[in-house]
Design a protein around this motif. Sequence first.
Motif, PDB file in Angstrom:
ATOM      1  N   ARG A   9      43.525  36.120  45.001  1.00 43.46           N
ATOM      2  CA  ARG A   9      42.629  35.545  46.374  1.00 43.46           C
ATOM      3  C   ARG A   9      42.900  35.427  47.707  1.00 43.46           C
TER       4      ARG A   9
ATOM      5  N   ARG B 219      32.247  41.754  48.302  1.00 44.66           N
ATOM      6  CA  ARG B 219      31.257  41.177  47.187  1.00 44.66           C
ATOM      7  C   ARG B 219      31.928  41.175  45.610  1.00 44.66           C
ATOM      8  N   VAL B 220      33.232  41.785  45.721  1.00 45.25           N
ATOM      9  CA  VAL B 220      33.900  42.120  44.511  1.00 45.25           C
ATOM     10  C   VAL B 220      35.568  41.704  44.316  1.00 45.25           C
ATOM     11  N   GLU B 221      35.969  40.625  43.820  1.00 42.94           N
ATOM     12  CA  GLU B 221      37.016  40.503  43.875  1.00 42.94           C
ATOM     13  C   GLU B 221      38.470  40.707  42.613  1.00 42.94           C
TER      14      GLU B 221
ATOM     15  N   VAL C 130      26.234  44.641  42.230  1.00 42.49           N
ATOM     16  CA  VAL C 130      26.863  44.472  43.071  1.00 42.49           C
ATOM     17  C   VAL C 130      26.077  45.312  43.779  1.00 42.49           C
TER      18      VAL C 130
ATOM     19  N   ARG D 116      21.940  46.005  47.767  1.00 45.78           N
ATOM     20  CA  ARG D 116      22.301  44.648  48.687  1.00 45.78           C
ATOM     21  C   ARG D 116      20.730  44.417  49.286  1.00 45.78           C
TER      22      ARG D 116
ATOM     23  N   SER E  26      22.979  38.173  47.007  1.00 44.65           N
ATOM     24  CA  SER E  26      23.431  37.196  46.176  1.00 44.65           C
ATOM     25  C   SER E  26      24.858  37.009  44.928  1.00 44.65           C
TER      26      SER E  26
ATOM     27  N   ARG F 130      28.048  38.634  43.189  1.00 39.68           N
ATOM     28  CA  ARG F 130      29.252  38.417  43.596  1.00 39.68           C
ATOM     29  C   ARG F 130      29.435  38.615  41.989  1.00 39.68           C
TER      30      ARG F 130
ATOM     31  N   THR G 178      33.923  38.453  39.983  1.00 36.50           N
ATOM     32  CA  THR G 178      35.183  38.175  39.967  1.00 36.50           C
ATOM     33  C   THR G 178      35.777  39.429  38.590  1.00 36.50           C
TER      34      THR G 178
END
Length: 434
Positions: free
Chosen positions: A14, A298-300, A327, A330, A335, A337, A339
């Motif tokens: 992160r 929106r993507v980690e 995701v 839009r 909302s 998200r 990971t």
Amino acid sequence: MTGGFDEATVTAGREQSFRRPARSARAAVDAYGSHGGTRLALGAAVAAGILIAAQLVHAISIAPYFPPGPGPWPAWIGLAAVLVAGVSAVAALSQRVPDWLFAALVVALAVPVALDVAATAGLLHVGVTPTAAAAAAMVLMPVAALRGTIAPLAASSVLAAVLAAEALLQLPTAGRNVVLGLAVAGVALLPVALTVITVRGFRRLARREVDLSLVQSTVATPRSAVGMRASEELAQLDFDAESLLEDVGAGRVAIPLPPEKAELAGQLAARLRVRLIEGRTDTWLRHAVAESAYLSGRVEVTDPNGLAGKLAPSQREGLLFALWLIVGERSRRDSARATVLVGQVDGLVGSGAGFADTVTGSDDPYADLAIAIAISGLALRHLDAAMWDAVESVGTHRTTSNAEHLRVDILCRTDQPPRPMTSTRERGARTRET
């Protein structure tokens, strides 16, 4: 899941922030701007021409009901002059409508509107309605396709409000004919509103497709290749270093270096070391997320060892498409998200408690890579069926969910070709057989 998905790994992932490269953003804007601008404006101009011609025919039909005088023709002559000047200006500016030209166009259109409203004031009781004023709103239809849609819609709304106010002021004398005046106000607004809706929808579609095409270019890159963001930073580093060395070689900077130049050299060296260290783990997945206007933010991605680079191109495409379906929309999923955690699978072979043994319907001891997609802000029932087909092209998966979160765990084989994507019907039939 095993494979090093601990708190330190997630925190380290992160801390690295990515932004979309300027080249990628410019390419997307140019692509959807040209496809959703010039060609769409041509269709809007044809429709506007037909509507303006209809208003002109209507003006000819009601001209005998005007009192003695010039009638509606001064307004139409003014509108024709504005049309000629506007078309010439847009053609000279390579079919662009900058802010100053739009402002001048709106001010110029106010002249025929004022002339038409003044000529038809108090005549609604005999069925005389504004025509040139309604036609003036049609001029804004192609303008909405050549620039932003908010300003043309606002201008047509003001014009419709003026026409509606004129009709309502004549209510005591016009009676039922006020409906005709209000209909003219609606005619001035409705075509522009429909054009705005069409242009926005087309631009949204073109923007999504262009963005997806740009991001898909990362699928075929080598494992350690740099993306657009990295290449831009390296180019800037190269330019700064060459400038400093050229100054030293030409004698413009003395040796030993002055304090400010020494500090600059240290900063360049530090940035280069950071870039080289990050380049070892900056895989196609990080670049795909960073270079997408829909996925970025929106993507980690947490992939400290750069293991996503081991995926085959078809597996990469499946994973990217799955994230896109989660995701990418839009309008309905603001909302949502996700990971993405990528790590090694530990203890698969000969282990009865390995991660592979817990995957529903499959025991894959040959998998060597584990991918977890943690989803928040999206219910399981809202996921597109095509997303599961994309996930199956990556590897064997298992899904767990609760009231707040959804998680998809995927086991991947990186040394064998992945299975082809299957349809929803085939997956349902296979489930019934088991």
